[in-house]
Design an enzyme around this catalytic site. Structure first.
Site, PDB file in Angstrom:
ATOM      1  N   HIS A  51     -10.241   1.283   1.647  1.00 29.57           N
ATOM      2  CA  HIS A  51      -9.748   2.601   2.085  1.00 29.57           C
ATOM      3  C   HIS A  51     -10.912   3.568   2.321  1.00 29.57           C
ATOM      4  O   HIS A  51     -10.832   4.438   3.183  1.00 29.57           O
ATOM      5  CB  HIS A  51      -8.792   3.208   1.059  1.00 29.57           C
ATOM      6  N   HIS A  87      -9.229  -3.703  -2.240  1.00 25.17           N
ATOM      7  CA  HIS A  87      -8.234  -2.971  -1.442  1.00 25.17           C
ATOM      8  C   HIS A  87      -8.580  -1.480  -1.407  1.00 25.17           C
ATOM      9  O   HIS A  87      -8.578  -0.856  -0.340  1.00 25.17           O
ATOM     10  CB  HIS A  87      -6.843  -3.202  -2.046  1.00 25.17           C
ATOM     11  N   GLU A  88      -8.894  -0.915  -2.579  1.00 23.20           N
ATOM     12  CA  GLU A  88      -9.181   0.522  -2.649  1.00 23.20           C
ATOM     13  C   GLU A  88     -10.511   0.872  -1.987  1.00 23.20           C
ATOM     14  O   GLU A  88     -10.613   1.890  -1.295  1.00 23.20           O
ATOM     15  CB  GLU A  88      -9.140   1.018  -4.102  1.00 23.20           C
ATOM     16  N   CYS A  91       0.848  -1.184   0.000  1.00 26.24           N
ATOM     17  CA  CYS A  91       0.000   0.000   0.000  1.00 26.24           C
ATOM     18  C   CYS A  91       0.881   1.231   0.000  1.00 26.24           C
ATOM     19  O   CYS A  91       1.888   1.269   0.702  1.00 26.24           O
ATOM     20  CB  CYS A  91      -0.893  -0.039   1.246  1.00 26.24           C
TER      21      CYS A  91
END
Length: 186
Positions: free
Chosen positions: A160, A156-157, A113
């Site tokens: 966030h 993953h994004e 990351c």
């Protein structure tokens, strides 16, 4: 231009907050942010520019990584070969996973990351396939399915946007233990 200095690192409170919905039509500020996020990814994947501006290569970037509480992610996944067009090049606004596979997958080398400056060993088990709804810069709505590597990057994004870090998924006691049915990619 976004550089590594603009990306907040782990421990910053913005990385643990749930980001705000983006409203349409986009403001000029949001349009510029979307463009700048994609430019960062392109620059980070260009060896000469990455070296010149000291950028770490990335395939995804979420607005909270810039300490901006907006549900906005930029994705730039290169094609299989050097001259291939990108497998995925998109800025998604208000992305949401609406369904996912029962099957799980993880990356052989784990995940990294741009907001984490250390190696975090261990498998990050995610869904093999996801269906995502999102809007583009014009506010047009889409519903698309992704599988394999792109599905992992998108998860993953989107994490966030919800204040979740990739290492939250790693089994602390046995970081490299996997169930037999998990597909290892890469």
């Amino acid at each position: 231009m976004i550089t590594m200095n603009d990306i907040v690192r782990e421990g910053h409170p913005a990385l643990r907050e749930v980001a705000e919905q983006v409203s349409f039509p986009l403001t000029n500020e949001d349009q510029k942010l979307a463009k700048d996020m994609m430019t960062f990814l392109k620059n980070s994947q260009d060896p000469e520019l990455a070296e010149k501006y000291e950028l770490r290569a990335g395939v995804g970037l979420a607005a909270p990584q810039l300490a901006i509480s907006k549900r906005m992610i930029a994705l730039l996944i290169p094609g299989e070969y050097e001259d291939d067009p990108p497998e995925l090049e998109e800025v998604m606004f208000n992305p949401k996973i609406v369904s996912h596979s029962v099957e799980s997958a993880c990356l052989k080398d784990g995940e990294g990351c741009l907001s984490v400056d250390r190696e975090v060993p261990g498998f990050v088990v995610r869904h093999s396939r996801v269906t995502v709804t999102y809007q583009d810069r014009e506010g047009k709505s889409f519903k698309k399915r992704f599988k394999g590597y792109p599905a992992i990057v998108i998860q993953h994004e989107i994490d966030h946007l919800n204040g979740v870090m990739f290492y939250d998924y790693i089994n602390e006691k046995s970081p490299f233990d996997l169930d037999d049915e998990v597909t290892v990619i890469g």
